[in-house]
Design a protein around this motif. Sequence first.
Motif, PDB file in Angstrom:
ATOM      1  N   ALA A   1     -23.237  51.408  -2.838  1.00  0.00           N
ATOM      2  CA  ALA A   1     -23.268  52.338  -3.968  1.00  0.00           C
ATOM      3  C   ALA A   1     -23.480  53.777  -3.531  1.00  0.00           C
ATOM      4  O   ALA A   1     -23.302  54.697  -4.331  1.00  0.00           O
ATOM      5  N   GLU A   2     -23.850  53.981  -2.271  1.00  0.00           N
ATOM      6  CA  GLU A   2     -24.101  55.325  -1.757  1.00  0.00           C
ATOM      7  C   GLU A   2     -22.987  55.810  -0.845  1.00  0.00           C
ATOM      8  O   GLU A   2     -23.109  56.871  -0.225  1.00  0.00           O
ATOM      9  N   ARG A   3     -21.909  55.056  -0.781  1.00  0.00           N
ATOM     10  CA  ARG A   3     -20.780  55.480   0.057  1.00  0.00           C
ATOM     11  C   ARG A   3     -19.919  56.481  -0.705  1.00  0.00           C
ATOM     12  O   ARG A   3     -19.377  56.178  -1.769  1.00  0.00           O
ATOM     13  N   ALA A   4     -19.802  57.659  -0.147  1.00  0.00           N
ATOM     14  CA  ALA A   4     -18.954  58.710  -0.711  1.00  0.00           C
ATOM     15  C   ALA A   4     -18.681  59.688   0.425  1.00  0.00           C
ATOM     16  O   ALA A   4     -19.463  59.790   1.374  1.00  0.00           O
ATOM     17  N   TRP A   5     -17.587  60.414   0.318  1.00  0.00           N
ATOM     18  CA  TRP A   5     -17.198  61.282   1.417  1.00  0.00           C
ATOM     19  C   TRP A   5     -18.173  62.423   1.697  1.00  0.00           C
ATOM     20  O   TRP A   5     -18.533  62.648   2.857  1.00  0.00           O
ATOM     21  N   PRO A   6     -18.642  63.174   0.696  1.00  0.00           N
ATOM     22  CA  PRO A   6     -19.541  64.299   1.018  1.00  0.00           C
ATOM     23  C   PRO A   6     -20.806  63.892   1.771  1.00  0.00           C
ATOM     24  O   PRO A   6     -21.114  64.475   2.826  1.00  0.00           O
ATOM     25  N   PRO A   7     -21.559  62.878   1.293  1.00  0.00           N
ATOM     26  CA  PRO A   7     -22.757  62.495   2.061  1.00  0.00           C
ATOM     27  C   PRO A   7     -22.417  61.884   3.418  1.00  0.00           C
ATOM     28  O   PRO A   7     -23.190  62.035   4.373  1.00  0.00           O
ATOM     29  N   LEU A   8     -21.285  61.195   3.516  1.00  0.00           N
ATOM     30  CA  LEU A   8     -20.900  60.621   4.805  1.00  0.00           C
ATOM     31  C   LEU A   8     -20.629  61.726   5.822  1.00  0.00           C
ATOM     32  O   LEU A   8     -21.105  61.669   6.966  1.00  0.00           O
TER      33      LEU A   8
ATOM     34  N   LEU B   1     -19.600  51.338  -6.923  1.00  0.00           N
ATOM     35  CA  LEU B   1     -20.304  51.611  -8.167  1.00  0.00           C
ATOM     36  C   LEU B   1     -19.292  52.243  -9.115  1.00  0.00           C
ATOM     37  O   LEU B   1     -18.501  53.093  -8.703  1.00  0.00           O
ATOM     38  N   HIS B   2     -19.306  51.815 -10.381  1.00  0.00           N
ATOM     39  CA  HIS B   2     -18.349  52.407 -11.326  1.00  0.00           C
ATOM     40  C   HIS B   2     -18.987  52.567 -12.689  1.00  0.00           C
ATOM     41  O   HIS B   2     -20.057  52.025 -12.980  1.00  0.00           O
ATOM     42  N   GLY B   3     -18.306  53.325 -13.535  1.00  0.00           N
ATOM     43  CA  GLY B   3     -18.816  53.613 -14.858  1.00  0.00           C
ATOM     44  C   GLY B   3     -18.611  52.473 -15.831  1.00  0.00           C
ATOM     45  O   GLY B   3     -18.130  51.394 -15.477  1.00  0.00           O
ATOM     46  N   THR B   4     -18.938  52.731 -17.071  1.00  0.00           N
ATOM     47  CA  THR B   4     -18.832  51.728 -18.120  1.00  0.00           C
ATOM     48  C   THR B   4     -17.401  51.592 -18.626  1.00  0.00           C
ATOM     49  O   THR B   4     -16.515  52.373 -18.267  1.00  0.00           O
ATOM     50  N   GLU B   5     -17.205  50.605 -19.479  1.00  0.00           N
ATOM     51  CA  GLU B   5     -15.890  50.433 -20.098  1.00  0.00           C
ATOM     52  C   GLU B   5     -15.517  51.672 -20.891  1.00  0.00           C
ATOM     53  O   GLU B   5     -14.353  52.104 -20.874  1.00  0.00           O
ATOM     54  N   GLU B   6     -16.491  52.269 -21.586  1.00  0.00           N
ATOM     55  CA  GLU B   6     -16.222  53.482 -22.362  1.00  0.00           C
ATOM     56  C   GLU B   6     -15.812  54.643 -21.459  1.00  0.00           C
ATOM     57  O   GLU B   6     -15.091  55.548 -21.881  1.00  0.00           O
TER      58      GLU B   6
END
Length: 273
Positions: free
Chosen positions: A164-171, A115-120
């Motif tokens: 989209a829910e993969r991240a180190w803290p929750p893992l 998951l990533h942010g917008t172009e801006e």
Amino acid sequence: MSLIVFCGPSLRPEEGRAVLDAVFLPPAQQGDLYRALRQKPVALGLIDGLFEQVNAVAHKEILWAMSQGVHVLGGASMGALRAAELASFGMEGVGTIFEWFEQGQLEDDDEVALLHGTEEDGYRPLSEPMVNIRATLAAARREGVISSTTQGELLVLAKERFYAERAWPPLLAHARERGLGAGELDALGGFVRSHRVDQKRQDALRLLEVMRERFSGEITPKKVRYHFSHTDAWQALRDRVDAPEVPHSSQGPRPPSSAPRNRRKLRSFPLPE
């Protein structure tokens, strides 16, 4: 001579320009490579591409680009997927992630999804791709931070999560809930903060370095051994791209981020080193 590179969350364009003199475009969606050939590049570098909310880069437009004499290289993310799929037709893959797919060690699109942010927002990553988790856990095991058993258990937990829910803290929190060793997890948390492996970024930089080395002098046009078939589907894609631009006020918003469909076949094993 012109070079074109599609990138975003894997590598910021300003970082890329420090390595390669090229035109840097946002993550590609279907039709963008066909459209890019209007600039008559000698080579295209595909790193990042959009997936779910829009149609992904078509294999056909890559085959068409190469049939027109344009070298097409891919790595790190969408580029690694397409390069592995089209290697036998002459698309050139670069980097470790490409090798994992090309050798069959990985198969699932969700391995590079994020998951990533917008172009801006500079396409800022908002989740951790599975390939980076694999590379970081492998490094932690090599350094003796975690055991091979813990590495395998963490891979299972990470692979089970929606991309989209993969991240180190929750893992790591989930791993604690599942009873994995607190000492190892504490050590791994510190390792991630200081030694996290961004395999996608490494491969993206390597792709740019290869393009710089390969296309610094006189370039021989790409030669292919296949006959490009002009199908109805290909003509429909071209018609969509070539259609007059609709005024911006009547267009819907372009999706801010995307990633591959999560076609998951659970892969908990560590990759060979």
